[in-house]
Design an enzyme around this catalytic site. Structure first.
Site, PDB file in Angstrom:
ATOM      1  N   SER A  70       0.824  -1.213   0.000  1.00 27.70           N
ATOM      2  CA  SER A  70       0.000   0.000   0.000  1.00 27.70           C
ATOM      3  C   SER A  70       0.858   1.263   0.000  1.00 27.70           C
ATOM      4  CB  SER A  70      -0.922   0.016   1.220  1.00 27.70           C
ATOM      5  OG  SER A  70      -1.732  -1.126   1.239  1.00 27.70           O
TER       6      SER A  70
HETATM    7  N1  SAH Z   1      -0.758  -4.599   3.883  1.00 28.99           N
HETATM    8  C1  SAH Z   1      -0.217  -5.181   2.694  1.00 28.99           C
HETATM    9  C2  SAH Z   1      -1.293  -5.161   1.623  1.00 28.99           C
HETATM   10  C3  SAH Z   1      -1.173  -6.228   0.670  1.00 28.99           C
HETATM   11  S1  SAH Z   1      -2.447  -6.285  -0.543  1.00 28.99           S
HETATM   12  C4  SAH Z   1       0.998  -4.407   2.221  1.00 28.99           C
HETATM   13  O1  SAH Z   1       0.984  -3.173   2.310  1.00 28.99           O
HETATM   14  O2  SAH Z   1       1.949  -5.024   1.741  1.00 28.99           O
HETATM   15  C5  SAH Z   1      -3.643  -7.325   0.240  1.00 28.99           C
HETATM   16  C6  SAH Z   1      -3.167  -8.663   0.693  1.00 28.99           C
HETATM   17  O3  SAH Z   1      -4.290  -9.394   1.198  1.00 28.99           O
HETATM   18  C7  SAH Z   1      -2.590  -9.540  -0.419  1.00 28.99           C
HETATM   19  O4  SAH Z   1      -1.308  -9.977  -0.049  1.00 28.99           O
HETATM   20  C8  SAH Z   1      -3.582 -10.682  -0.549  1.00 28.99           C
HETATM   21  O5  SAH Z   1      -3.004 -11.905  -0.934  1.00 28.99           O
HETATM   22  C9  SAH Z   1      -4.147 -10.754   0.869  1.00 28.99           C
HETATM   23  N2  SAH Z   1      -5.447 -11.422   0.992  1.00 28.99           N
HETATM   24  C10 SAH Z   1      -6.499 -11.362   0.151  1.00 28.99           C
HETATM   25  N3  SAH Z   1      -7.536 -12.106   0.613  1.00 28.99           N
HETATM   26  C11 SAH Z   1      -7.114 -12.637   1.795  1.00 28.99           C
HETATM   27  C12 SAH Z   1      -7.715 -13.503   2.752  1.00 28.99           C
HETATM   28  N4  SAH Z   1      -8.950 -13.969   2.587  1.00 28.99           N
HETATM   29  N5  SAH Z   1      -6.994 -13.852   3.847  1.00 28.99           N
HETATM   30  C13 SAH Z   1      -5.719 -13.394   4.021  1.00 28.99           C
HETATM   31  N6  SAH Z   1      -5.092 -12.589   3.141  1.00 28.99           N
HETATM   32  C14 SAH Z   1      -5.775 -12.210   2.042  1.00 28.99           C
END
Ligand code: SAH
Length: 221
Positions: A70
């Site tokens: 993000s």
């Molecule tokens: N906070 C992270 C955001 C990553 S994007 C950063 O800044 O790096 C969102 C993330 O949520 C992705 O890695 C995706 O694989 C994960 N995600 C999506 N659905 C999910 C679920 N049901 N349970 C756990 N993680 C999930």
């Protein structure tokens, strides 16, 4: 560390301080715990190789598997809305790069984080271990049902967009607890949403528009 590496690290620190001033403070984030965490965590270690020089830009970046780390401001703002202190036990859904996890761990007592894509979870585990965080526990799996063995949590953050608030996660929040998530009630219209649980009822604040990747797994059924 070689002389060149040391010079690079100094350059990264300077970029990080500018990031906090220009992107975070300038946009109104005030919580000193959040600002200090943003000054401390080496964001360049959480981005893919070759993108280190872009790590302090005012933008999200790709981290593989169609996921993103993000934008720094969004990480800071969500953390400020969570109103975390050093006694908090925090649950994060969507570890991704692990950057937000590290920011939470700088402030909270304990951070639990769930990531559904195994390769991302393994990569973030490795960098969080390298940075010697001792107050983070992670698992690979679907965060939809939370982490019942460790519940209740003082704070919950979801970093993937959901069409509804998963009830199990709400039930794992303590009374007086706060949850922050990107809610997408209408396709293409995500709003950062803050839920405060009080006397087993919920207060909802709609904050501002955001763009997150969608939550996957059981929520889609
Ligand atoms: N906070 C992270 C955001 C990553 S994007 C950063 O800044 O790096 C969102 C993330 O949520 C992705 O890695 C995706 O694989 C994960 N995600 C999506 N659905 C999910 C679920 N049901 N349970 C756990 N993680 C999930």
């Amino acid at each position: 560390m070689s002389f060149a590496d040391k010079n690079n690290e100094i350059e990264f620190i300077s970029k990080r301080m500018n990031m906090v001033d220009e992107q975070i403070i300038h946009r109104g984030v005030k919580d000193t715990l959040v600002l200090n965490a943003m000054r401390s965590v080496p964001r360049h270690k959480f981005v893919p190789k070759g993108l280190e020089n872009d790590a302090y830009n005012d933008a999200p970046l790709p981290i593989g598997d169609k996921q993103t780390i993000s934008q720094p401001y969004i990480v800071a703002s969500m953390t400020e809305e969570l109103d975390i202190n050093s006694k908090c036990k925090v649950l994060e859904i969507g570890t991704g790069s692990g950057y937000q996890t590290a920011i939470l761990a700088e402030i909270a007592e304990l951070v639990f984080s769930i990531e559904i894509i195994p390769s991302l979870s393994t990569a973030s585990d490795s960098i969080l271990a390298q940075l010697e965080y001792k107050n983070i526990k992670t698992i690979k799996g679907d965060g939809y049902r939370g982490w019942s063995n460790e519940a209740p949590f003082d704070r919950i953050i979801i970093t993937a967009a959901t069409p509804k608030i998963p009830n199990t996660l709400l039930s794992q929040l303590i009374d007086g607890g706060i949850m922050v998530l990107p809610l997408e009630k209408k396709v293409g219209h995500q709003k950062l949403t803050k839920i405060t649980k009080e006397n087993n009822s919920y207060k909802t604040d709609i904050l501002y528009s955001v763009r997150f990747v969608p939550m996957v797994g059981e929520i889609e059924k």
